[in-house]
Structure formats: structure tokens, C-alpha cells
Write a protein that holds these residues in place. Structure first.
Motif, mmCIF file in Angstrom:
data_model
loop_
_atom_site.group_PDB
_atom_site.id
_atom_site.type_symbol
_atom_site.label_atom_id
_atom_site.label_comp_id
_atom_site.label_asym_id
_atom_site.label_seq_id
_atom_site.Cartn_x
_atom_site.Cartn_y
_atom_site.Cartn_z
ATOM 1 N N TRP A 1 -4.678 5.169 -1.277
ATOM 2 C CA TRP A 1 -5.224 5.848 -0.093
ATOM 3 C C TRP A 1 -6.701 5.520 0.092
ATOM 4 C CZ3 TRP A 1 -2.729 11.200 -1.543
ATOM 5 C CH2 TRP A 1 -1.342 11.130 -1.312
ATOM 6 N N ASN A 2 -7.382 5.201 -0.976
ATOM 7 C CA ASN A 2 -8.787 4.826 -0.876
ATOM 8 C C ASN A 2 -8.964 3.412 -0.325
ATOM 9 O OD1 ASN A 2 -11.539 5.427 -1.190
ATOM 10 N ND2 ASN A 2 -11.595 4.420 -3.200
ATOM 11 N N SER B 1 1.609 9.452 -8.484
ATOM 12 C CA SER B 1 0.681 10.297 -7.728
ATOM 13 C C SER B 1 -0.742 9.763 -7.802
ATOM 14 C CB SER B 1 0.743 11.732 -8.251
ATOM 15 O OG SER B 1 0.393 11.765 -9.639
ATOM 16 N N GLN C 1 -1.096 6.432 -5.876
ATOM 17 C CA GLN C 1 -1.199 6.630 -4.433
ATOM 18 C C GLN C 1 -2.605 7.071 -4.037
ATOM 19 O OE1 GLN C 1 0.579 5.363 -2.429
ATOM 20 N NE2 GLN C 1 2.709 6.074 -2.333
ATOM 21 N N GLN C 2 -3.263 7.854 -4.898
ATOM 22 C CA GLN C 2 -4.653 8.218 -4.606
ATOM 23 C C GLN C 2 -5.539 6.977 -4.552
ATOM 24 O OE1 GLN C 2 -6.156 11.319 -7.183
ATOM 25 N NE2 GLN C 2 -4.206 12.435 -7.165
ATOM 26 N N LYS D 1 -15.221 12.150 -2.125
ATOM 27 C CA LYS D 1 -14.275 12.952 -1.358
ATOM 28 C C LYS D 1 -12.867 12.480 -1.664
ATOM 29 C CE LYS D 1 -13.058 14.299 3.361
ATOM 30 N NZ LYS D 1 -13.347 14.104 4.814
ATOM 31 N N ARG D 2 -12.004 13.439 -1.887
ATOM 32 C CA ARG D 2 -10.616 13.105 -2.219
ATOM 33 C C ARG D 2 -9.956 12.415 -1.037
ATOM 34 N NH1 ARG D 2 -5.926 17.260 -4.472
ATOM 35 N NH2 ARG D 2 -4.296 15.663 -4.710
ATOM 36 N N PRO D 3 -9.389 11.228 -1.261
ATOM 37 C CA PRO D 3 -8.755 10.524 -0.125
ATOM 38 C C PRO D 3 -7.492 11.234 0.343
ATOM 39 C CG PRO D 3 -8.332 9.377 -2.184
ATOM 40 C CD PRO D 3 -9.300 10.479 -2.499
ATOM 41 N N GLU D 4 -7.229 11.104 1.634
ATOM 42 C CA GLU D 4 -6.054 11.731 2.228
ATOM 43 C C GLU D 4 -5.021 10.660 2.541
ATOM 44 O OE1 GLU D 4 -7.287 13.870 5.626
ATOM 45 O OE2 GLU D 4 -8.488 15.340 4.499
ATOM 46 N N PRO D 5 -3.742 11.069 2.553
ATOM 47 C CA PRO D 5 -2.702 10.083 2.877
ATOM 48 C C PRO D 5 -2.813 9.633 4.319
ATOM 49 C CG PRO D 5 -1.776 12.287 2.739
ATOM 50 C CD PRO D 5 -3.179 12.396 2.254
#
Length: 734
Positions: free
Chosen positions: A679-680, A672, A675-676, A562-566
Motif C-alpha cells: 500500500w505504501n 497483512s 500488504q502494508q 502515517k499508516r498507509p491505507e488500502p
């Protein structure tokens, strides 16, 4: 009655008997020459040709063998000096007709046979070095059709080198292919190389000149034994000794022998005999040489007789050879050169270490130069210094003329055959700016810098020194240091490095991740100065050293399903800001004043930008940041594993330097994806690293956000219709 002339029995020639007196050699009683030179043997043959004695009858038929050194001979040094002495030859052969050159068949150029070269086999030995086949150097046979050209090249090289042995060897074998001749490729290429031939001629000329002068001086010593040091204790003018010495040089075939100076002979005699010889000086006349055992009265009496003889008309040629003012100046310059060379010899030079960065400033470069050499060059190049006789030893005089220091470094490098910081630094600067091997070697030939080989040796030494670390790479400039600033900080910047990213064949491309460390704080090494770099003899890295584990091992990043969110943004009201503080009010006042000044100057703007103005008004002096480059990670920079790996390395470096947190700057593409990863919240990076955008990319993102919000609301039309931007520019901005 038998009228046939008696047969002369030829004496046996070997290395155990002197070829002149034919007596057994005894090195304990007399000085023996076991390995005579070609010039020394030629002088004996010339003397025997004039004398036509039993020595001539014994050695002349074997001339080619002896001169080519195939037949070894020996002789007493004293016998040769007496036998080739010009005065002794004229005494034994007063007739002019007897001194005519011999035109017999013995002087003709003959070819030696293969039987006379018993120690050499052209089929199993290299015809250059004479050695057989080895595991490293394999013998190569002369191929079909190349025998004549190979022989001509070797003959031409032998003539230039004056190598009689190889020359006679080639004459003995006219067809190398027919004789199945063999050679080492390395020996052949080195022997016919023009560069090696030039070096061999120069070396042979220097050795021959020194040998000829030594042989002439040996003959002069024999002359002194018969005159100055004889029972009669003869008092001899120095100019007569010089004439005798020059005559010996001419008989040995020395060129420009007449230019030999009297004062040079005087220094050599004084150096060799020391207290055994005395030089008596007379104003306007040549010096008088006598033995130290001569009494003062005898010396004055004989010197007076010689002086009266030199005043007579028939001896007018003697005072003309008396050392003139030019000779005196040359003697002074020679003495000055000796003083400078002595001081340069006392310079301490560590040949196995390169200087550190801290030792390359002008102060250290000036300390490397002796004061005497600096003053001498300064007097030669500066009229003011020469007129005022200023010296760097005087109070208030600084040794800070960089041009003079550079000239001194060049002289020291040539005298000591060493490198200095300036000669090495100039070569590195040329290599960095232009990358020209030819230009560096040309400057090296002129004596201005080190050779290109030394540049490669330095770069290899630096690379090995920088990479000789543990698993965590720490730049050398940050090792063993002590920070003297109150709040030091280490931050980093990462970006892609592309060079020839796409080529036709896909080769010679570079697409890697680059990282730079910035140490913002004053640093000082524990020992007061930087450590030097060990100098390695090799000029390139080995295969195992070219790839560093630090830059090759990637840490794989497993992308979450799942794509991590900020993370959620904290409430701004929670930020504790004292709005009534004097510092905040002073900052607001300065900012307001800057805005007013900028608006008031419409025609000619004299107020700098906001950043520059605050830099001028700031009372805090920030130190210059120390920049350290890290090794490339040779992987795609936008790959998540590459970014994850470089972030881990930066966190490890910060921890090694005692910093629990590090700030990393990047562009939009890398920021970018970084940061992903953040965020994980990976355990190795969580709370230890903060990412930020670079200044230009932050501005671009801010302007792009304005276009995202208001681009469709008429902002694009307003910018175009007001002639602020062109249509294409306005679209790119928004």
C-alpha cells in the motif's frame, strides 16, 4: 700338540656382497634383492640352521639384527632359491640328525643394546616413526606413571602387527620415562588403534601372501631351468611341478599351501613363459609340461613313457591329483569372472562429476550396467531366465529389473572402487530419512551404498554448486533451460520456518523466513539433460561459504509516519464479462450439475468435491510444477524489513527469468504486513508483485468475517443450540 679347533674367520656382512655366496653384487648380470622381506630372511636362516655351513656361521650370530632390519643385507635371487630349495637341502644334508632344530644359545631371544641402534635417539626422535620434532608434529615426552602402560600398549600393537623393528626398540628401552622417551601423539594414536592394526594385518597378510607366492614361483623357475629348459629337455608332469611349488610354499611358511590348484599354476606358467612352454593334455591323466624346443616325436615318446609310469601301481598317487570336475568348474568360473571384470573395466565413469537428476532414472542406471553382467545376475537369480536362456540383447527383452540392476551396481562399485547412482542414492535416502551415520557405514561395509564420508562430500559439493551464483540467486534447475509450454509462470510462497524456537539457554534455535518457487510449465534443458555436479574432495563448507550474502543482507524498510491505507476498490461493473458466452454457460451448467449430484447422494456420497470434480472434467493437462527451495533469510519472519527483503528478492528472480510480474502466497500474519508494504507503493515493488492468501487462511478469514458481522446477532447461539458445533468450537470458528 695343540688340540684346539681352528678359529673360523667370520665373513664380513654388508650390502655390497651376497650373504650366501659372498660374491660382489652386480645387478647388471644377476637379479639382486636389495630390500629382503622378513619371511625371505627367515627362510634363509631356517635353511642355514639345517645346513650348518659357512653361511650359518656368518649370519646366525647376527640373527636379531638382520631380522629386525637394523642390519641391511642383500643377496642374489638365484642364490637364495638354490640355497632354500627343499631338494637341495635334502641332498646336502641326508642325515636326519643334522636336521634337528638347533637349541644353542644363539636361538634365544636377546635384547639389542642402545649402541646397536646408532641411527635412532629415543630422546630426540619419536619411538614410533623415528622422526624428530617438526613444526606440525611436536614431540611429547612420556609423562610420569605412564611409561609402563605406554610401552605395554606399543608392544601389544607391535606383536599384532608383527612389527619386529618397533618390538625390538621397546625391548631395548624397558623404562620409557627413565630414558626420557618422546613420541608424536598422532603416531602413537594411529599405531595402537585397533582399526589401524586390523587394516595393517590385512594389508601385511595380502602383501606377504603375494610375496611368498612370488618367491616360491622364483624357486620353481630355477627348478624348471634345471629340468624342462635344461640340455636334457625333461618332460615333467604338471602335478609334479605343483608338488614342488607347494613344497616351496610350505618351506616359506605359507598356510593352506596344499589347497593350491593345479590349473592356477598352469595359467601362471602359461602367462609367464608364453610360447616357450607347451602343455600336452591327456584324458584321465595330468598334463605334461615340456619346452617348446622339444620335437613332436620326443614329446610323444617321453609322454608315453610317463603315461605308462603313471599306470603302474607304485604311481597310483599321481592320478589322484589330476584336476577333477570341481577344478574344471572353478576354472570355468574363473574365466567367466575374467570376462565380467574386463567388461566392467570398460565402463566409462566420470569420477570428478556427480550425475544430474535426469541421469538417475532406471534407464540411465540400466545403461551403466554391461549386458553380460546383467544377464549373468539374471540367470543366477531368476529360474525362468536361466531355463529360457533369455538375454537382454535379444529382441523384445528389456533391461528393467531394478533388483538385478541394483545388484550389478553393487558389484561394479566393489570391482572398480567407484560410486554409482544407486549406491549413492541409497545412502542419501537413508541419510534423509533416518540421518544415521552408523547405518550408512554398515550398509557400506556390506557393499550396498557409499560411505558416510562420500555422503558428506556429495552434500558439500551440492551446496557449493547451488550457491555459486551471482548476487541474485537462481536455482540450478531453472538455469540454462528452455520452456516448451505456451504460458509458463513462476510463482512463490513464503512462510516462517521455526525449529526449536525457544530453548532454555537460547541456543540451537531456528526462526527464519523460508521461500519456495513453483515453476508451472514443462521445461527442457538446452543440452537435452541436466548438468552434473562437480565433485569436491572436501567434506564440509568453509567458514566464508556457510553464510550467503543473499540470505544475510537485509534491505531496511523505513516505516512511513502515517499508516498507509488500502487503495480504493474498482467498480465491479467495469469488469468486462460476456454473460452470453458459450464458455460461461457451459461452466454454469457443470456447476449446477455438480450441486444436484451432491444433494441427491445423501446416504453415500460418491461425487467428489468441487475442486476434484473440476480437475476430472477439465480437458487441459497441466504439467507438474517444478519446486525450487530458496535459502533461508535468518531474521524474524514477521519483521517488516525481512518481508520487504524477500519480496525484493522474488521480484529480482522473476525479472531474471523474464517474467515482469510474480504472484506470492503467504499466511495471514505475513500477508497483512506485506500488504502494508504494498500500500505504501515502493518503487521497487509497485506493479511487479501481487500478494494472495493461502487457501486455508482465505477460508479462515472468510468464516471470521461472517462471525464479525453476525456473531452478536444470535448466530453463535444458533450454531450451539442446533448441536452443529460445541460452544468452544463455535467461538473459534467465528
Amino acid at each position: 700338540m695343540d688340540l684346539e679347533p681352528p678359529v673360523v674367520k667370520r665373513r664380513k656382512i654388508d650390502t655390497d656382497h651376497c650373504i650366501i655366496c659372498f660374491k660382489p653384487l652386480n645387478p647388471k648380470k644377476q637379479e639382486v634383492v636389495k630390500n629382503p622381506t622378513f619371511n625371505g630372511l627367515s627362510a634363509i636362516f631356517k635353511a642355514s640352521q639345517i645346513r650348518k655351513d659357512d653361511v650359518y656361521e656368518s649370519i646366525w650370530p647376527l640373527q636379531q639384527d638382520i631380522l629386525s632390519l637394523d642390519l641391511k643385507v642383500s643377496f642374489h635371487k638365484s642364490c637364495r632359491a638354490k640355497y632354500t630349495s627343499k631338494s637341495n637341502i635334502s641332498t646336502s644334508n641326508p642325515s636326519e640328525s643334522d636336521q634337528q632344530p638347533c637349541t644353542s644359545a644363539a636361538t634365544e631371544h636377546t635384547r639389542i643394546s642402545r649402541n646397536e641402534t646408532a641411527g635412532f635417539d629415543i630422546r630426540t626422535n619419536c619411538f614410533i616413526c623415528g622422526k624428530s620434532n617438526t613444526s606440525r608434529n611436536k614431540l611429547t615426552p612420556v609423562s610420569t606413571g605412564t611409561g609402563q602402560s605406554t610401552r605395554e600398549k606399543v608392544l601389544a600393537a607391535a606383536d599384532k602387527r608383527q612389527d619386529n623393528k618397533i618390538h625390538m626398540r621397546m625391548l631395548a628401552f624397558p623404562d620409557l620415562f627413565a630414558y626420557d622417551a618422546k613420541y608424536h601423539r598422532l603416531c602413537y594414536s594411529h599405531y595402537i588403534s585397533e582399526r589401524n592394526i586390523t587394516a595393517a594385518i590385512r594389508k601385511s597378510g595380502e602383501e606377504t601372501m603375494g610375496t611368498l607366492h612370488d618367491e616360491a614361483f622364483d624357486e620353481l623357475k630355477c627348478y624348471l631351468e634345471q629340468t624342462v629348459f635344461s640340455k636334457t629337455k625333461t618332460v615333467t608332469p604338471l602335478v609334479h611341478l605343483k608338488d614342488e611349488y607347494v613344497g616351496y610354499l610350505v618351506s616359506l611358511g605359507t598356510t593352506n599351501a596344499e589347497q593350491y590348484k593345479t590349473w592356477k599354476l598352469k595359467e601362471r606358467l602359461t602367462k609367464y613363459y608364453g610360447d616357450q612352454i607347451v602343455c600336452v593334455t591327456f584324458d584321465g591323466h595330468t598334463d605334461i609340461i615340456c619346452s617348446s624346443s622339444v620335437t613332436l616325436g620326443d614329446a610323444l615318446r617321453k609322454a608315453t613313457i610317463l603315461q605308462s609310469m603313471t599306470d603302474e601301481p607304485e604311481y597310483e598317487d599321481i592320478p589322484s591329483d589330476v584336476p577333477s570336475a570341481i577344478d574344471s568348474e572353478m576354472h570355468t568360473l574363473h574365466a567367466a569372472a575374467g570376462i565380467l571384470r574386463k567388461h566392467m573395466a570398460d565402463i566409462e565413469h566420470v569420477g570428478n562429476m556427480y550425475a544430474s537428476v535426469e541421469e538417475t532414472d532406471i534407464q540411465h542406471c540400466a545403461e551403466f550396467v554391461p549386458n553380460t553382467l546383467y544377464d549373468f545376475i539374471q540367470w543366477c537369480t531368476s529360474e525362468k531366465s536361466h531355463t529360457n536362456v533369455t538375454s537382454c540383447s535379444d529382441e523384445g527383452v528389456m533391461k528393467n529389473n531394478l533388483r538385478t540392476i541394483a545388484i550389478c551396481h553393487n558389484i561394479i562399485s566393489q570391482s572398480r572402487r567407484v560410486y554409482s547412482t544407486i549406491t549413492l542414492g541409497l545412502a542419501l535416502q537413508v541419510h534423509h530419512e533416518l540421518g544415521s551415520k552408523h547405518l550408512i557405514d554398515m550398509l557400506h561395509e556390506l557393499g550396498h551404498c557409499v560411505s558416510y564420508d562420500e555422503v558428506r562430500r556429495f552434500l558439500t559439493s551440492v551446496a557449493v554448486d547451488q550457491t555459486a551464483s551471482e548476487d541474485i540467486y537462481i536455482p540450478k534447475v531453472l538455469q540454462n533451460l528452455r520452456c516448451i509450454d505456451e504460458y509458463p509462470i513462476v510463482d512463490a510462497a513464503i512462510d516462517n520456518f521455526d525449529q526449536n524456537e525457544a530453548t532454555l539457554d537460547g541456543k540451537s534455535t531456528t526462526h527464519a523466513m523460508a521461500a519456495v518457487l513453483f515453476y508451472r510449465g514443462k521445461i527442457q534443458h538446452d543440452n537435452g539433460e541436466g548438468q552434473g555436479i562437480p565433485r569436491l574432495p572436501r567434506k564440509s563448507l568453509s567458514v566464508g561459504e556457510r553464510a550467503l550474502p543473499w540470505s544475510e543482507d537485509l534491505q531496511r524498510y523505513n516505516k512511513p509516519a502515517k499508516r498507509p491505507e488500502p487503495p480504493p476498490v474498482n467498480d465491479v461493473s467495469l469488469i468486462d464479462v460476456d454473460k452470453d458466452s458459450s464458455e460461461l454457460k457451459a461452466a454454469e451448467s457443470k456447476d449446477l450439475a455438480w450441486k444436484v449430484y451432491r444433494i441427491a447422494n445423501d446416504e453415500k456420497q460418491a461425487v467428489p468435491s468441487w475442486t476434484a470434480s473440476n480437475a476430472f472434467l477439465s480437458e487441459r493437462n497441466l504439467p507438474v510444477a517444478t519446486t525450487c527451495y530458496l535459502p533461508f533469510i535468518r531474521a524474524p519472519p514477521t519483521d517488516l524489513s525481512t518481508i520487504y527483503t524477500i519480496l525484493l528478492r522474488l521480484v529480482q528472480i522473476a525479472a531474471k527469468l523474464g517474467q515482469p510480474h510474480i504472484l506470492v502466497t503467504a499466511d495471514c500474519a505475513i500477508y497483512s504486513k506485506a500488504q502494508q508494504i504494498m500500500w505504501n507503493k515502493p518503487a521497487a515493488l509497485d506493479g511487479k508483485l501481487t500478494m494472495r492468501l493461502g487457501g486455508m487462511h482465505l477460508t479462515m478469514s472468510f468464516v471470521a468475517s461472517i462471525g464479525k458481522l453476525y456473531g452478536d446477532g444470535g448466530l453463535l447461539s444458533m450454531l450451539v443450540d442446533s448441536d452443529v458445533y460445541a460452544p468452544a468450537t463455535a467461538k473459534l470458528v467465528l
